[in-house]
Scaffold this active site. Sequence first.
Site, short mmCIF file in Angstrom:
data_model
loop_
_atom_site.label_atom_id
_atom_site.label_comp_id
_atom_site.label_asym_id
_atom_site.label_seq_id
_atom_site.Cartn_x
_atom_site.Cartn_y
_atom_site.Cartn_z
N ASP A 9 0.87 -1.18 0.00
CA ASP A 9 0.00 0.00 0.00
C ASP A 9 0.91 1.23 0.00
O ASP A 9 2.13 1.13 -0.21
CB ASP A 9 -0.99 -0.03 1.18
CG ASP A 9 -0.31 0.18 2.53
OD1 ASP A 9 0.94 0.25 2.59
OD2 ASP A 9 -1.04 0.27 3.54
N CYS A 66 3.13 -3.32 3.94
CA CYS A 66 2.30 -2.17 4.34
C CYS A 66 3.00 -1.52 5.53
O CYS A 66 4.16 -1.82 5.81
CB CYS A 66 0.85 -2.57 4.62
SG CYS A 66 0.57 -3.58 6.09
N THR A 68 2.60 -1.54 8.93
CA THR A 68 2.97 -2.46 10.01
C THR A 68 3.21 -3.88 9.50
O THR A 68 3.78 -4.70 10.22
CB THR A 68 1.82 -2.55 11.03
OG1 THR A 68 0.66 -3.05 10.35
CG2 THR A 68 1.52 -1.20 11.66
N GLY A 69 2.71 -4.17 8.34
CA GLY A 69 2.73 -5.54 7.81
C GLY A 69 1.51 -6.35 8.21
O GLY A 69 1.21 -7.38 7.60
N GLY A 71 -1.97 -5.59 8.31
CA GLY A 71 -3.17 -5.59 7.47
C GLY A 71 -2.98 -6.39 6.20
O GLY A 71 -3.87 -7.17 5.79
N HIS A 99 10.56 -23.61 8.48
CA HIS A 99 9.51 -24.28 9.26
C HIS A 99 8.12 -24.13 8.66
O HIS A 99 7.28 -25.02 8.83
CB HIS A 99 9.47 -23.72 10.69
CG HIS A 99 10.59 -24.23 11.55
ND1 HIS A 99 10.60 -24.09 12.92
CD2 HIS A 99 11.75 -24.87 11.22
CE1 HIS A 99 11.71 -24.64 13.42
NE2 HIS A 99 12.43 -25.10 12.40
N ARG A 110 7.09 0.77 7.69
CA ARG A 110 7.33 1.94 8.56
C ARG A 110 8.26 1.62 9.72
O ARG A 110 8.55 2.51 10.53
CB ARG A 110 5.99 2.46 9.11
CG ARG A 110 5.18 3.21 8.07
CD ARG A 110 3.90 3.78 8.65
NE ARG A 110 3.25 4.67 7.68
CZ ARG A 110 1.95 4.86 7.58
NH1 ARG A 110 1.12 4.23 8.39
NH2 ARG A 110 1.45 5.68 6.68
N ARG A 133 8.33 -33.02 9.80
CA ARG A 133 7.27 -32.68 10.75
C ARG A 133 6.62 -31.34 10.41
O ARG A 133 5.44 -31.12 10.70
CB ARG A 133 7.81 -32.67 12.18
CG ARG A 133 8.80 -31.54 12.48
CD ARG A 133 9.47 -31.73 13.84
NE ARG A 133 10.29 -30.59 14.23
CZ ARG A 133 11.52 -30.35 13.75
NH1 ARG A 133 12.06 -31.15 12.84
NH2 ARG A 133 12.20 -29.30 14.18
N HIS A 134 7.38 -30.46 9.76
CA HIS A 134 6.82 -29.16 9.40
C HIS A 134 5.82 -29.28 8.25
O HIS A 134 4.84 -28.54 8.20
CB HIS A 134 7.95 -28.19 9.04
CG HIS A 134 8.91 -27.98 10.17
ND1 HIS A 134 8.53 -27.41 11.36
CD2 HIS A 134 10.22 -28.31 10.29
CE1 HIS A 134 9.57 -27.37 12.17
NE2 HIS A 134 10.60 -27.92 11.55
C1 RB5 Z 1 -1.83 2.68 6.59
O1 RB5 Z 1 -1.90 3.88 7.30
C2 RB5 Z 1 -1.65 1.51 7.53
O2 RB5 Z 1 -2.78 1.35 8.30
C3 RB5 Z 1 -1.34 0.26 6.75
O3 RB5 Z 1 -0.21 0.45 5.96
C4 RB5 Z 1 -1.03 -0.96 7.57
O4 RB5 Z 1 -0.10 -0.69 8.57
C5 RB5 Z 1 -2.20 -1.69 8.09
O5 RB5 Z 1 -2.09 -2.75 8.71
#
Ligand code: RB5
Length: 143
Positions: A9, A66, A68-69, A71, A99, A110, A133-134
């Site tokens: 995104d 994204c 935080t990764g 979403g 694994h 970010r 096992r994995h």
């Molecule tokens: C966008 O502002 C932010 O919410 C998106 O990139 C992500 O972190 C969502 O999980």
Amino acid sequence: MKTIGLCSDHAGFELKEFIKQLLDSKGIAYKDFGTSSPDSCDYPDYAHPLAKAVEANEVYPGIAICGTGNGIAMTLNKHQGIRAALCWHEELASFARSHNDANILVMPGRFISHEKAEQIVEAFFNTDFEGGRHQRRIDKIPL
Ligand code: RB5
């Protein structure tokens, strides 16, 4: 290596562009599923097409970013054939492959540097699935 699938995104756009430069420098082919600018957008619009392309074996592996990764990983993992792993350290990326046989690497744009992202991508690319096992465990994941 097959063609890599990329998506992000707006919050992952800058790191995705860096990853493209990195892949170019290594001569690795990729397909970019967007987004194509830092303008605000919704990560599912890009995550679902990447997930479908990985499931269809059109690209492998995927890299998704994204802010935080979280979403984008949540969206990707709605697909039965996807094992998307959120990694912010190279050891996590290595275990995600050895694994979990992760087929999409997810990074938090970010929260990590370019240098860290490069280490994570290298670890993900250079680690094989251990099977055994994995394999039994990942076979139990789909609903
Ligand atoms: C966008 O502002 C932010 O919410 C998106 O990139 C992500 O972190 C969502 O999980």
